[in-house]
Design a protein around this motif. Structure first.
Motif, mmCIF file in Angstrom:
data_model
loop_
_atom_site.group_PDB
_atom_site.id
_atom_site.type_symbol
_atom_site.label_atom_id
_atom_site.label_comp_id
_atom_site.label_asym_id
_atom_site.label_seq_id
_atom_site.Cartn_x
_atom_site.Cartn_y
_atom_site.Cartn_z
ATOM 1 N N UNK A 19 -50.297 9.156 0.811
ATOM 2 C CA UNK A 19 -51.440 8.384 0.291
ATOM 3 C C UNK A 19 -52.745 8.931 0.857
ATOM 4 N N UNK A 20 -52.779 9.156 2.155
ATOM 5 C CA UNK A 20 -53.999 9.614 2.819
ATOM 6 C C UNK A 20 -54.470 10.954 2.267
ATOM 7 N N UNK A 21 -53.578 11.928 2.223
ATOM 8 C CA UNK A 21 -54.013 13.278 1.876
ATOM 9 C C UNK A 21 -54.118 13.527 0.382
ATOM 10 N N UNK A 22 -53.255 12.924 -0.412
ATOM 11 C CA UNK A 22 -53.385 13.089 -1.861
ATOM 12 C C UNK A 22 -54.678 12.418 -2.334
ATOM 13 N N UNK A 67 -50.179 17.148 1.647
ATOM 14 C CA UNK A 67 -49.711 16.125 0.716
ATOM 15 C C UNK A 67 -48.471 16.551 -0.047
ATOM 16 N N UNK A 68 -48.447 17.794 -0.523
ATOM 17 C CA UNK A 68 -47.291 18.288 -1.272
ATOM 18 C C UNK A 68 -46.064 18.401 -0.372
ATOM 19 N N UNK A 69 -46.253 18.964 0.828
ATOM 20 C CA UNK A 69 -45.123 19.076 1.751
ATOM 21 C C UNK A 69 -44.564 17.709 2.125
ATOM 22 N N UNK A 83 -34.990 17.372 6.750
ATOM 23 C CA UNK A 83 -36.329 16.987 7.182
ATOM 24 C C UNK A 83 -37.286 18.159 7.418
ATOM 25 N N UNK A 84 -36.885 19.382 7.076
ATOM 26 C CA UNK A 84 -37.710 20.554 7.373
ATOM 27 C C UNK A 84 -39.083 20.484 6.702
ATOM 28 N N UNK A 85 -39.129 20.172 5.417
ATOM 29 C CA UNK A 85 -40.419 20.116 4.723
ATOM 30 C C UNK A 85 -41.240 18.905 5.151
ATOM 31 N N UNK A 86 -40.576 17.814 5.468
ATOM 32 C CA UNK A 86 -41.300 16.642 5.978
ATOM 33 C C UNK A 86 -41.971 16.983 7.307
#
Length: 131
Positions: A19-22, A67-69, A83-86
């Motif tokens: 929410x914050x970054x998008x 945001x995408x990651x 959880x790597x991309x998170x």
């Protein structure tokens, strides 16, 4: 469902970052001129005064990546427990927040810097949880 409940904190913090970054990236893209104009005034007495568009673009790209990651990481965490991309999203979010913090400190906007620090705390906590 039990496994999702076991990672509820991580998922909620990822949603917070999504929410914050998008939203922040969308605001910058939809009102680029307004943001540049405001920031040029904000940084007029700093070494950043002649680099506002470049610095804003750097922050924008970092926010989009974070945001995408986080979004893809949220999905992967929900569907397979990966959880790597998170984690990558949380780390990039920390970097974006550190860039913003530096800007606020350089501009001597200490209230703004305090606000960034408030965002930084749960973001670092998420990095800790995902390691």
């Amino acid at each position: 469902m039990e496994s999702i409940l076991n990672i509820a904190t991580e998922l909620l913090l990822l949603l917070f970052l999504i929410i914050t970054f998008v939203q922040s990236a969308m605001d910058k893209m939809l009102d680029w001129k307004g943001n540049v104009s405001w920031l040029e005034g904000h940084f007029k007495e700093t070494p950043f005064r002649n680099r506002v568009p470049l610095l804003l673009a750097t922050v924008l790209i970092t926010e989009i990546v974070a945001g995408i990651l986080c979004l893809v990481g949220f999905y992967m965490l929900c569907t397979g427990g990966e959880n790597t991309l998170a984690l990558a999203g949380a780390v990039v979010a920390c970097l974006a927040l550190l860039m913003l913090l530096l800007g606020q400190r350089i501009a001597k906007d200490y209230d703004g810097a305090r606000t960034i620090a408030i965002y930084f705390i749960p973001t670092v906590f998420l990095v800790f949880l995902l390691q």
